[in-house]
Write a protein that holds these residues in place. Structure first.
Motif, PDB file in Angstrom:
ATOM      1  N   ILE A  53      -0.626  31.158  15.458  1.00 34.74           N
ATOM      2  CA  ILE A  53      -1.307  29.874  15.638  1.00 34.74           C
ATOM      3  C   ILE A  53      -1.997  29.446  14.338  1.00 34.74           C
ATOM      4  O   ILE A  53      -1.956  28.270  13.950  1.00 34.74           O
ATOM      5  N   ALA A  54      -2.602  30.400  13.640  1.00 39.15           N
ATOM      6  CA  ALA A  54      -3.246  30.085  12.364  1.00 39.15           C
ATOM      7  C   ALA A  54      -2.240  29.518  11.366  1.00 39.15           C
ATOM      8  O   ALA A  54      -2.546  28.585  10.613  1.00 39.15           O
ATOM      9  N   SER A  55      -1.032  30.074  11.351  1.00 38.55           N
ATOM     10  CA  SER A  55      -0.013  29.580  10.421  1.00 38.55           C
ATOM     11  C   SER A  55       0.381  28.147  10.741  1.00 38.55           C
ATOM     12  O   SER A  55       0.651  27.346   9.830  1.00 38.55           O
ATOM     13  N   MET A  56       0.412  27.799  12.028  1.00 40.14           N
ATOM     14  CA  MET A  56       0.712  26.426  12.425  1.00 40.14           C
ATOM     15  C   MET A  56      -0.430  25.500  12.021  1.00 40.14           C
ATOM     16  O   MET A  56      -0.199  24.389  11.515  1.00 40.14           O
ATOM     17  N   VAL A  57      -1.657  25.949  12.255  1.00 45.00           N
ATOM     18  CA  VAL A  57      -2.829  25.136  11.929  1.00 45.00           C
ATOM     19  C   VAL A  57      -2.881  24.825  10.438  1.00 45.00           C
ATOM     20  O   VAL A  57      -3.198  23.693  10.028  1.00 45.00           O
ATOM     21  N   ARG A  58      -2.575  25.799   9.601  1.00 49.54           N
ATOM     22  CA  ARG A  58      -2.623  25.603   8.141  1.00 49.54           C
ATOM     23  C   ARG A  58      -1.658  24.528   7.676  1.00 49.54           C
ATOM     24  O   ARG A  58      -1.866  23.915   6.626  1.00 49.54           O
ATOM     25  N   GLN A  59      -0.592  24.311   8.419  1.00 50.04           N
ATOM     26  CA  GLN A  59       0.411  23.319   8.021  1.00 50.04           C
ATOM     27  C   GLN A  59       0.114  21.916   8.540  1.00 50.04           C
ATOM     28  O   GLN A  59       0.861  20.977   8.254  1.00 50.04           O
ATOM     29  N   ILE A  60      -0.980  21.760   9.286  1.00 52.80           N
ATOM     30  CA  ILE A  60      -1.353  20.454   9.812  1.00 52.80           C
ATOM     31  C   ILE A  60      -2.284  19.770   8.825  1.00 52.80           C
ATOM     32  O   ILE A  60      -3.332  20.323   8.474  1.00 52.80           O
ATOM     33  N   PRO A  61      -1.922  18.573   8.336  1.00 50.27           N
ATOM     34  CA  PRO A  61      -2.823  17.868   7.422  1.00 50.27           C
ATOM     35  C   PRO A  61      -4.013  17.297   8.182  1.00 50.27           C
ATOM     36  O   PRO A  61      -3.869  16.766   9.277  1.00 50.27           O
ATOM     37  N   GLY A  62      -5.197  17.474   7.629  1.00 57.86           N
ATOM     38  CA  GLY A  62      -6.377  16.912   8.268  1.00 57.86           C
ATOM     39  C   GLY A  62      -7.031  17.877   9.239  1.00 57.86           C
ATOM     40  O   GLY A  62      -6.593  19.019   9.424  1.00 57.86           O
ATOM     41  N   PRO A  63      -8.095  17.400   9.899  1.00 56.54           N
ATOM     42  CA  PRO A  63      -8.882  18.261  10.792  1.00 56.54           C
ATOM     43  C   PRO A  63      -8.140  18.606  12.076  1.00 56.54           C
ATOM     44  O   PRO A  63      -7.293  17.846  12.549  1.00 56.54           O
ATOM     45  N   VAL A  64      -8.509  19.756  12.652  1.00 57.06           N
ATOM     46  CA  VAL A  64      -7.904  20.237  13.889  1.00 57.06           C
ATOM     47  C   VAL A  64      -8.996  20.563  14.902  1.00 57.06           C
ATOM     48  O   VAL A  64     -10.021  21.160  14.549  1.00 57.06           O
ATOM     49  N   VAL A  65      -8.779  20.140  16.137  1.00 56.46           N
ATOM     50  CA  VAL A  65      -9.576  20.598  17.267  1.00 56.46           C
ATOM     51  C   VAL A  65      -8.706  21.583  18.022  1.00 56.46           C
ATOM     52  O   VAL A  65      -7.630  21.231  18.517  1.00 56.46           O
ATOM     53  N   LEU A  66      -9.149  22.826  18.080  1.00 52.28           N
ATOM     54  CA  LEU A  66      -8.346  23.904  18.643  1.00 52.28           C
ATOM     55  C   LEU A  66      -8.823  24.196  20.067  1.00 52.28           C
ATOM     56  O   LEU A  66     -10.002  24.491  20.289  1.00 52.28           O
ATOM     57  N   VAL A  67      -7.898  24.089  21.024  1.00 48.51           N
ATOM     58  CA  VAL A  67      -8.210  24.235  22.447  1.00 48.51           C
ATOM     59  C   VAL A  67      -7.478  25.459  22.983  1.00 48.51           C
ATOM     60  O   VAL A  67      -6.266  25.594  22.799  1.00 48.51           O
ATOM     61  N   GLY A  68      -8.198  26.349  23.667  1.00 55.90           N
ATOM     62  CA  GLY A  68      -7.566  27.548  24.198  1.00 55.90           C
ATOM     63  C   GLY A  68      -7.878  27.760  25.668  1.00 55.90           C
ATOM     64  O   GLY A  68      -9.036  27.705  26.074  1.00 55.90           O
ATOM     65  N   HIS A  69      -6.849  27.993  26.453  1.00 55.89           N
ATOM     66  CA  HIS A  69      -7.013  28.279  27.876  1.00 55.89           C
ATOM     67  C   HIS A  69      -6.832  29.773  28.122  1.00 55.89           C
ATOM     68  O   HIS A  69      -5.879  30.388  27.631  1.00 55.89           O
TER      69      HIS A  69
END
Length: 251
Positions: A53-69
């Motif tokens: 998941i971290a690797s996916m987040v790093r490839q997203i430009p701009g801020p991320v709101v991370l939601v986990g169930h």
């Protein structure tokens, strides 16, 4: 129109489920003009899943709101340390402390109904030939954990449409047992604003586990009279909590 300043909401599913568990929340967020990503979590190990998941987040430009169930809460606790993650949202989830495992947090409280409905199934580990112990399992095998199909609807999805609950029961994405014993190397909620939703009628995770983790983290917390699958049972309330986190990033 979205820009690189518009937060991307990354929805991380838990054990015994997949990204379709967010099917009723995603349209709400898209209607707000938000960018949404709902990846398939391997559910093989806490450290491996978090790294993915971290690797996916790093490839997203701009801020991320991370939601986990659910188990996804443990995953975002680790993956949320990525620099562009600006807020965390836990949905009936595990908010681990640094150095704590799922088993340790769960073990602080009485077991839920889930404990008596778990099914353990061996699976071959990648790279193992099954002819000897390779350090990762017995005779090159791991163990998958799932929920008894007949008991899944009542324990996991009591207030979800029964026909859908039956489909979910037979399409589970198991969690490897190894994930329960791995300690979180970091607790992202220590440095990121966080929100938590307690499923007060949860029969999968003892709601006290959720409350304890959220209170320890000092999260903004709401409670919903819901089964574990709160995203399918109460999508509007889930979307509202995510919106609150999004506003904290954009204001």
């Amino acid at each position: 129109m979205t820009t690189n300043d518009t937060p991307t909401v990354v929805l991380v599913h838990g054990a015994f489920a997949d990204a379709s568990s967010f099917a009723r929340v995603i349209p709400e967020l898209l209607a707000d003009g938000l960018k949404v990503v709902a990846p398939a979590v391997p559910n093989r190990s806490l450290l491996g899943d978090s790294a993915y998941i971290a690797s996916m987040v790093r490839q997203i430009p701009g801020p991320v709101v991370l939601v986990g169930h659910s188990y996804g809460g443990a995953v975002i606790t680790v993956a949320g340390a990525e620099e562009n993650v600006k807020a965390l949202v836990y949905l009936a989830g595990y908010a681990l402390e640094e150095g704590e495992s799922l088993g340790e947090l769960q073990g602080r409280f009485p077991a839920s109904e889930l404990a008596s409905a778990l099914v353990y199934t061996p699976f071959p580990l990648e790279g193992a030939d099954g002819r000897g112990t390779d350090g990762r399992g017995t005779d090159g095998q791991g163990t998958d954990v799932s929920v008894e199909v007949d008991r899944f609807p009542a324990i996991f999805a009591a207030d979800v449409d029964p026909a859908l609950a039956r489909v979910l029961a037979v399409s589970q994405r198991p969690l490897a047992a190894a994930a329960f014993g791995e300690a979180a190397p970091v607790a992202a909620w220590r440095s990121k604003p966080s929100w938590g939703l307690v499923s007060a009628a949860d029969r999968t995770i003892n709601p006290e586990v959720e409350r304890f983790g959220y209170q320890r983290a000092g999260m903004t917390t709401v409670e919903v009279d819901s089964s574990h699958l709160v995203m399918l049972a109460h999508p509007e309330q889930v979307a509202d909590l995510i919106r609150a986190a999004v506003r904290s990033v954009t204001n």
